[in-house]
Design an enzyme around this catalytic site. Structure first.
Site: not given
Ligand code: DOR
Ligand code: ZN
Length: 350
Positions: A16, A18-20, A44, A139, A177, A222, A254, A266
């Protein structure tokens, strides 16, 4: 027994991540590819990765961002919407392009506005996924404003997850998660079609770490960290050797400026120290012997993929973790930044 000085493990995967995209992707990809051979890449983005053709483009961009010579395989996911077509899933699956589908309840988290409001309209899509053996990654939080944020995961199990799995008993589901004792108990009580990922940070943080002595925006993610009893339940699950629980960092970069804000984002960026953090946790619980299966075996087995062939090595260190990860857009705070973790990956990307 004396503590080991080095730890060599089968190369792990991150189930799981996130690479953006754009400059952020280019800046963070090497943090993961230094640690992991494969990763399930979250869809996302803005706009989301909805169709197979979007996933093909995104996969190319990821591969271009990984340093040359680093073998890394992004496992692509599609963002489920109420207009997702079963035919497109079949196409992406048959081409080996799409590994799984991600369900965000609309409004639950970062860039989830295009997510799903009513799961029942997607029953035909879930039937197709069950037939293919394609996992649904969830999620698991309700978005009902009446429900307290600390209860949203537990309520999701009763209101959404149990009915969904009753309607589609053949569907493979990863409860992503997880943060509560209720989620641990539910996953343990069900058959092999249901598994869960555990982040490095939810094994270490409770809600006091977020709020006591001042608000800590870099601990905000989150689902939000819960009470201590829940954290302990997650640690027991992670170190239990039960193959239904495996590694998924949810590393989510972020900018510091977006976290330290009146409406802070988050997400915790753990990719540069992921295996170091998990190893620290497992060692604290006397379970280093359980780390390899959690990080490198249970995930591929659930997904029906081969185990990796290579190895990684962690060694003892007293060097502090760097505070920030520089990107052309600004700094991103690294989870554990400024702390000394007892382990460091040989060949890390710091
Ligand atoms: O903390 C989080 N960040 N929870 C998520 O479900 C999404 C993620 C994000 O894409 O920043
Ligand atoms: Zn996530």
């Amino acid at each position: 027994m004396t503590a080991p000085q080095r730890l060599t493990l089968r190369t792990p995967d991150d189930w799981h991540l996130h690479l953006r995209d754009g400059a952020m992707l280019e800046a963070v990809a090497r943090a993961t590819s230094a640690q992991f051979r494969r990763a399930i890449v979250m869809p996302n983005l803005v706009p989301p990765v909805r169709r197979s053709e979007d996933a093909a483009r995104y996969r190319d961009a990821i591969l271009a961002a990984v340093p040359p010579g680093q073998a890394f395989e992004p496992l692509m996911t599609l963002y489920l919407t109420e207009t997702t077509e079963a035919e497109d899933l079949r196409k992406g699956w048959a081409a080996g392009l799409v590994t799984a589908v991600k369900l965000y309840p609309a409004g639950a988290t970062t860039n989830s506005d295009a997510g799903v409001r009513d799961l029942k309209v997607l029953d035909a899509v879930f039937e197709t996924m069950a037939e293919l053996g394609m996992p649904l990654l969830i999620h698991g939080e309700v978005v009902d404003p009446e429900i307290d944020i600390f209860d949203r995961e537990a309520v999701f199990i009763e209101r959404e997850l149990k009915p969904l799995r009753q309607r589609h008993p053949g569907l493979k589901v990863v409860f992503e998660h997880i943060t509560t004792a209720e989620a641990v108990a539910y996953v343990e009580s069900e058959g092999p079609n249901l598994a869960a990922t555990l982040t490095a940070h939810h094994l270490r943080l409770n809600r006091n770490d977020l709020l006591v002595g001042g608000m800590r925006p870099h601990h905000f993610c989150l689902p939000v960290a819960k009470r201590e009893a829940h954290r302990l339940a997650l640690r027991r699950a992670a170190t239990s050797g039960n193959p239904k629980f495996f590694l998924g960092t949810d590393s989510a970069p972020h900018l510091v400026s977006d976290k330290e804000s009146a409406c802070g984002c988050a997400g915790i960026f753990s990719a540069p120290v992921a295996m170091e953090s998990y190893a620290t946790t497992f060692e604290e619980d006397g379970a280093l012997d359980k780390l390899e299966a959690f990080a490198s075996e249970f995930g591929p087995r659930f997904y029906g993929l081969p185990l990796n062939e290579g190895t990684i090595t962690l060694e003892r260190t007293e060097d502090p973790v760097p505070v920030n990860w520089a990107t052309p857009l600004g700094d991103v705070r690294i989870y554990h930044g400024g702390e000394v973790l007892p382990w460091r990956l040989v060949g890390d990307a710091r």
